[in-house]
Design a protein around this motif. Structure first.
Motif, short mmCIF file in Angstrom:
data_model
loop_
_atom_site.label_atom_id
_atom_site.label_comp_id
_atom_site.label_asym_id
_atom_site.label_seq_id
_atom_site.Cartn_x
_atom_site.Cartn_y
_atom_site.Cartn_z
N TYR A 192 -35.34 37.09 -89.39
CA TYR A 192 -36.18 36.10 -90.06
C TYR A 192 -37.26 36.88 -90.81
CZ TYR A 192 -39.91 32.74 -90.80
OH TYR A 192 -40.91 31.99 -91.38
N ILE A 193 -37.34 36.69 -92.12
CA ILE A 193 -38.20 37.51 -92.97
C ILE A 193 -39.18 36.62 -93.73
CG2 ILE A 193 -38.27 39.15 -94.90
CD1 ILE A 193 -35.37 39.91 -94.10
N LYS A 194 -40.42 37.03 -93.74
CA LYS A 194 -41.45 36.36 -94.53
C LYS A 194 -42.11 37.43 -95.39
CE LYS A 194 -45.58 33.44 -93.98
NZ LYS A 194 -46.49 32.81 -93.01
N ASN A 195 -42.09 37.23 -96.71
CA ASN A 195 -42.56 38.28 -97.62
C ASN A 195 -43.19 37.68 -98.86
OD1 ASN A 195 -41.72 40.18 -100.17
ND2 ASN A 195 -42.24 41.40 -98.37
N THR A 196 -44.16 38.40 -99.43
CA THR A 196 -44.78 38.02 -100.69
C THR A 196 -44.14 38.81 -101.82
OG1 THR A 196 -46.88 37.59 -99.56
CG2 THR A 196 -46.94 37.85 -101.95
N LEU A 197 -43.49 38.10 -102.76
CA LEU A 197 -42.76 38.72 -103.85
C LEU A 197 -43.46 38.47 -105.18
CD1 LEU A 197 -39.08 37.80 -102.89
CD2 LEU A 197 -40.18 40.04 -102.66
N LYS A 198 -43.19 39.36 -106.14
CA LYS A 198 -43.73 39.19 -107.49
C LYS A 198 -42.85 38.22 -108.28
CE LYS A 198 -45.26 44.02 -107.61
NZ LYS A 198 -45.03 45.34 -108.27
N THR A 199 -43.51 37.39 -109.09
CA THR A 199 -42.81 36.53 -110.04
C THR A 199 -43.49 36.67 -111.40
OG1 THR A 199 -44.17 34.57 -109.66
CG2 THR A 199 -42.30 34.90 -108.16
N LEU A 200 -42.88 36.11 -112.42
CA LEU A 200 -43.48 36.18 -113.75
C LEU A 200 -44.82 35.44 -113.81
CD1 LEU A 200 -40.31 35.65 -115.97
CD2 LEU A 200 -41.53 37.79 -115.50
N SER A 201 -45.01 34.48 -112.91
CA SER A 201 -46.24 33.70 -112.90
C SER A 201 -47.24 34.16 -111.85
CB SER A 201 -45.92 32.22 -112.67
OG SER A 201 -45.23 32.05 -111.46
N GLY A 202 -46.91 35.24 -111.09
CA GLY A 202 -47.83 35.70 -110.06
C GLY A 202 -47.09 36.11 -108.81
N LEU A 203 -47.63 35.72 -107.65
CA LEU A 203 -47.04 36.05 -106.36
C LEU A 203 -46.50 34.79 -105.71
CD1 LEU A 203 -49.74 38.53 -104.95
CD2 LEU A 203 -47.60 39.10 -106.11
N ASP A 204 -45.39 34.96 -104.97
CA ASP A 204 -44.76 33.82 -104.32
C ASP A 204 -44.34 34.24 -102.92
OD1 ASP A 204 -43.65 31.33 -103.86
OD2 ASP A 204 -41.71 31.88 -104.71
N GLU A 205 -44.67 33.43 -101.93
CA GLU A 205 -44.29 33.74 -100.55
C GLU A 205 -42.93 33.16 -100.23
OE1 GLU A 205 -46.18 32.13 -96.70
OE2 GLU A 205 -47.23 34.03 -97.06
N LYS A 206 -42.02 34.01 -99.75
CA LYS A 206 -40.66 33.60 -99.42
C LYS A 206 -40.43 33.72 -97.92
CE LYS A 206 -38.67 33.00 -103.57
NZ LYS A 206 -37.91 31.79 -103.98
#
Length: 382
Positions: free
Chosen positions: A240-254
């Motif tokens: 089970y993984i929780k991570n903050t990823l980069k997106t074109l609009s900023g950061l997104d938590e997955k």
């Protein structure tokens, strides 16, 4: 006389120490399609790695050094965008583990520190500090719980991974269980922590894994054992993984789950078969993967929710072995990765391999937009 006595005292421990070394040279001649999708371009080049390994032991103490000299030869390749991408891939450590590339007309050369660690080990304890490998997971093709040194099954050498700058400790509680802890430092000087408890249950080995950093939280389990008296070894792991990823609009938590299930069986005629399946509750676009190529969970960023894999090796005789890896990606458009190899072992020092990495599928699929790679490998040890 006093100087001689002092020198003898200082050198006495060295009389009881052992030093072993090994030199390997691995040379690939490669015909590789561009890694840029939908680009009909093939590069032919040579990749050579000269590796030195030294192991020093004295009683319960040990030190290991592994260093590489790497050369790429082929003007078209070293001047391509593909090679520029390769040059940007570096270890996630607070210090540089390789020199800058020195380009010459036909190629490029650099030196790399692959491993450098030392430690102490006895019957109950093992402590290691330095640039090392941290192992988690039981998968043969994929290891979703391994956020330290995940291998890449789609590369020429899947087990060649960057080292981790870490302090690790393992305590053997008894003959069937142990507890491990690790603290590593990333390139941005933040820390990543991991822990693993492994024990033998009545029917299988069981482990619990945990990883924590500023951007990532992971909780995983492992299970590995024999299927009765059949000779089949079965295994499974999930994360089970929780991570903050980069997106074109900023950061997104997955938040997502990944798990594998697999089995191995060795036939008496020299055939060994491995089967494995990977499920991911989340899939990622090619753009998201490229945007997060420096992420701690890059190996977990997959383009499909479900994959299956079959790996087979067969020993024809004492000199000749064959191998095959077949991976099917199940998506809106199915695609596949096929990697056959033929290995001739001349003796303990010389090995020759013919291989290919074939990617097939419709345009827009997981593997369908990339060209094939063919290679000849010569490995020399002395």
């Amino acid at each position: 006389m006093r100087k001689i006595v002092l020198l003898l005292v200082l050198l006495t421990p060295a009389l009881f120490a052992e030093f072993e070394y090994r030199v390997d040279n691995t040379n690939f001649t490669i015909s590789q399609g561009s890694i840029e999708p939908n680009t009909d371009k093939t590069y032919v080049y040579n990749y050579d790695r000269l590796r030195f390994r030294g192991d020093y032991t004295e009683g319960n103490y040990f030190v290991t050094l592994i260093g590489d000299g790497v050369n790429y030869f082929g003007h078209d390749y070293v001047s391509s965008n593909d090679f520029n991408y390769v040059k940007e891939i570096k270890s996630d450590t607070p210090f540089s583990t390789q020199t800058n590339h020195h380009d010459y007309y036909e190629g490029s050369v650099y030196a790399k520190l692959y491993r450098l660690y030392g430690g102490y080990e006895d019957n109950k304890n093992r402590a290691v500090v330095g640039l090392q490998n941290i192992s988690m997971g039981v998968g043969r093709i994929w290891t979703p719980t391994n956020l330290f040194n995940p291998k890449n099954i789609y590369s020429l050498e899947p087990d060649e991974t960057f080292g981790v700058a870490a302090l690790s400790y393992t305590r053997h509680i008894n003959d069937t269980s142990h507890l491990s802890a690790v603290a590593s430092q990333n390139a941005d000087y933040t820390f990543k922590y991991g822990a693993r408890y492994k024990a033998f249950l009545d029917f299988a080995d069981f482990a619990i894994d945990a990883v924590s950093s500023d951007d990532t939280k992971m909780l995983g389990v492992e299970l590995e054992g024999n299927l009765g008296d059949t000779g089949v070894e079965v295994r499974s792991e999930g994360a089970y993984i929780k991570n903050t990823l980069k997106t074109l609009s900023g950061l997104d938590e997955k938040e997502f789950f990944q798990g594998i299930i697999g089995a191995d069986y060795g036939f008496v005629n020299g055939l060994t078969v491995i089967g494995e399946a990977l499920y991911s509750s989340e899939k990622f676009t090619r753009g998201e993967i490229l945007l997060n190529r420096d992420s701690e969970i890059l190996s977990n960023l997959v383009s499909s929710n479900f994959y299956t894999a079959i790996s087979a090796t067969y020993t024809f005789n004492i000199f000749l072995d064959g191998g095959l890896v077949y991976i099917e990606s199940f998506n809106d458009k199915n695609s596949r990765f096929i990697s056959p190899t033929l290995t001739y072992t001349m003796n303990d020092y010389n090995t020759f391999v013919l291989g290919a990495m074939i990617q097939n599928g419709p345009s827009g699929s997981d593997f369908g937009d990339y060209e094939n790679t063919y290679y000849f490998k010569y490995a020399l040890s002395f």
